[in-house]
Scaffold this motif. Structure first.
Motif, short mmCIF file in Angstrom:
data_model
loop_
_atom_site.label_atom_id
_atom_site.label_comp_id
_atom_site.label_asym_id
_atom_site.label_seq_id
_atom_site.Cartn_x
_atom_site.Cartn_y
_atom_site.Cartn_z
N SER A 61 -57.82 -10.49 19.57
CA SER A 61 -57.07 -10.95 18.40
C SER A 61 -55.59 -11.03 18.77
N PHE A 62 -55.03 -12.24 18.80
CA PHE A 62 -53.65 -12.45 19.21
C PHE A 62 -52.97 -13.46 18.30
N THR A 63 -51.69 -13.26 18.09
CA THR A 63 -50.88 -14.30 17.44
C THR A 63 -50.43 -15.29 18.52
N LYS A 64 -49.89 -16.41 18.10
CA LYS A 64 -49.40 -17.40 19.06
C LYS A 64 -48.25 -16.82 19.89
N PHE A 69 -46.39 -14.50 25.08
CA PHE A 69 -45.86 -13.35 25.81
C PHE A 69 -46.76 -13.00 27.00
N PHE A 70 -48.06 -12.92 26.77
CA PHE A 70 -48.97 -12.49 27.84
C PHE A 70 -49.24 -13.59 28.87
N GLN A 71 -48.90 -14.83 28.54
CA GLN A 71 -49.05 -15.89 29.54
C GLN A 71 -48.14 -15.67 30.74
N VAL A 104 -54.48 -17.27 30.09
CA VAL A 104 -54.38 -16.70 28.75
C VAL A 104 -54.12 -17.85 27.79
N GLY A 105 -54.90 -17.96 26.72
CA GLY A 105 -54.71 -19.05 25.77
C GLY A 105 -55.43 -18.81 24.47
N MET A 106 -55.17 -19.67 23.49
CA MET A 106 -55.84 -19.58 22.20
C MET A 106 -57.22 -20.24 22.30
N MET A 107 -58.17 -19.73 21.55
CA MET A 107 -59.51 -20.33 21.48
C MET A 107 -59.46 -21.52 20.53
N LYS A 108 -59.95 -22.65 20.97
CA LYS A 108 -59.91 -23.86 20.15
C LYS A 108 -60.70 -23.68 18.86
N GLY A 109 -60.07 -24.04 17.76
CA GLY A 109 -60.74 -23.97 16.47
C GLY A 109 -60.78 -22.61 15.83
N ASP A 111 -58.28 -19.48 14.60
CA ASP A 111 -56.95 -18.92 14.41
C ASP A 111 -56.92 -17.46 14.83
N CYS A 112 -55.87 -17.10 15.54
CA CYS A 112 -55.62 -15.71 15.94
C CYS A 112 -56.68 -15.14 16.89
N VAL A 113 -57.45 -16.01 17.53
CA VAL A 113 -58.41 -15.56 18.53
C VAL A 113 -57.98 -16.12 19.89
N GLY A 114 -57.74 -15.21 20.84
CA GLY A 114 -57.30 -15.63 22.16
C GLY A 114 -58.35 -15.36 23.22
N LEU A 115 -58.23 -16.07 24.33
CA LEU A 115 -59.11 -15.90 25.48
C LEU A 115 -58.29 -15.47 26.68
#
Length: 264
Positions: A61-64, A69-71, A104-109, A111-115
């Motif tokens: 669970s991550f914000t944009k 930051f973690f990228q 590190v990135g957001m999961m498509k589709g 919100d607030c879920v990162g991979l």
């Protein structure tokens, strides 16, 4: 001996990707909610999404802003800790994996879920053995799926109890989900009745079936093979199913137990 077996798993299943499902959780014993990734001074709560002999893909669970930051830690070394509950052990075990952050990135589709993608440096022997054992069991289930195709179990109080079926199933086929009354189940087909006012379903329609058993609650894909409107107004439907490890695991245990009871 263990090293040779582990290396053979890595070679044998070097291209295999394990995507997490109810069966994978049961087969591997991995406790998704107790996974942690240590990056620099940060400890991230995450859950395995996919595992292979070379990498792990983790959900978190991550914000944009947190993703951005973690990228900056791409290519940095990290420590991944997995928790495994062996079937006959009282306490869970920890498996530590040295890895490198690949992406590190957001999961498509979502919100607030990162991979977070981590490459193993290298995969620890305990995890290779765990994944290899699971993949061997999956190969066995696929063989049993072929063996048991065309064989069905009639749903009644006795068979439901033996199967651990909770007498609840739902079909989603583009419209509003419909509750089903199953009267026959096999590894490759379902037979069921649909409610009186349910819309007609066309042969060939793709559908997803959500089945509720005590051991697993899972989805299996399929398509409508036949649909007939009975004089009472309800629809009698036969659906062809895709391979489902959960369903084969449940039905193979039922079939083997039936054979054993007849021999006793």
């Amino acid at each position: 001996m263990q090293k040779q077996e582990t290396m053979s798993y890595e070679e044998q299943f070097k291209d295999a990707v394990v995507s997490f499902s109810p069966y994978v959780l049961s087969s591997t014993g991995i406790v998704q909610s107790q996974t942690a990734l240590k990056v620099d001074t940060y400890t991230l709560a995450c859950a395995p999404y996919q595992l292979s002999m070379t990498r792990a893909v983790l959900l978190g669970s991550f914000t944009k802003d947190e993703i951005a930051f973690f990228q900056r830690y791409k290519n940095a070394l990290a420590g991944l800790t997995l928790t495994v509950q062996p079937p006959n052990a009282r306490e869970p075990e920890k498996v530590f994996c040295r890895c490198q952050i690949a992406a590190v990135g957001m999961m498509k589709g979502r919100d607030c879920v990162g991979l977070v993608v981590c490459d193993f440096k290298p995969i620890p022997p305990a995890l290779a053995e765990l994944l290899g054992g699971h993949l061997l069991r999956l190969e066995r289930l696929k063989a049993e799926w072929s063996d048991f195709r065309g064989k069905s179990v009639q749903i009644n109080p006795d068979s439901s109890k033996k199967l651990g079926f909770n007498n609840y199933a739902v079909m989603s086929a583009g419209a509003e989900p419909q509750k089903l009354a199953l009267f026959s189940v096999g590894v490759d087909r379902l037979e069921f009745l649909m409610p009186l006012r349910s819309p007609d379903v066309a042969v060939g329609t793709k559908a997803t079936f959500n089945l509720f058993f005590q051991k697993y609650r899972f989805n299996v894909g399929g398509s409508i093979q036949s649909a007939t409107r009975l004089p009472s107004g309800v629809q009698k439907v036969v659906a062809k199913l895709e391979f489902s490890a959960e369903l084969v695991d449940i039905l193979s245990a039922y079939f083997y137990a039936s054979v054993a009871s007849r021999r006793a």
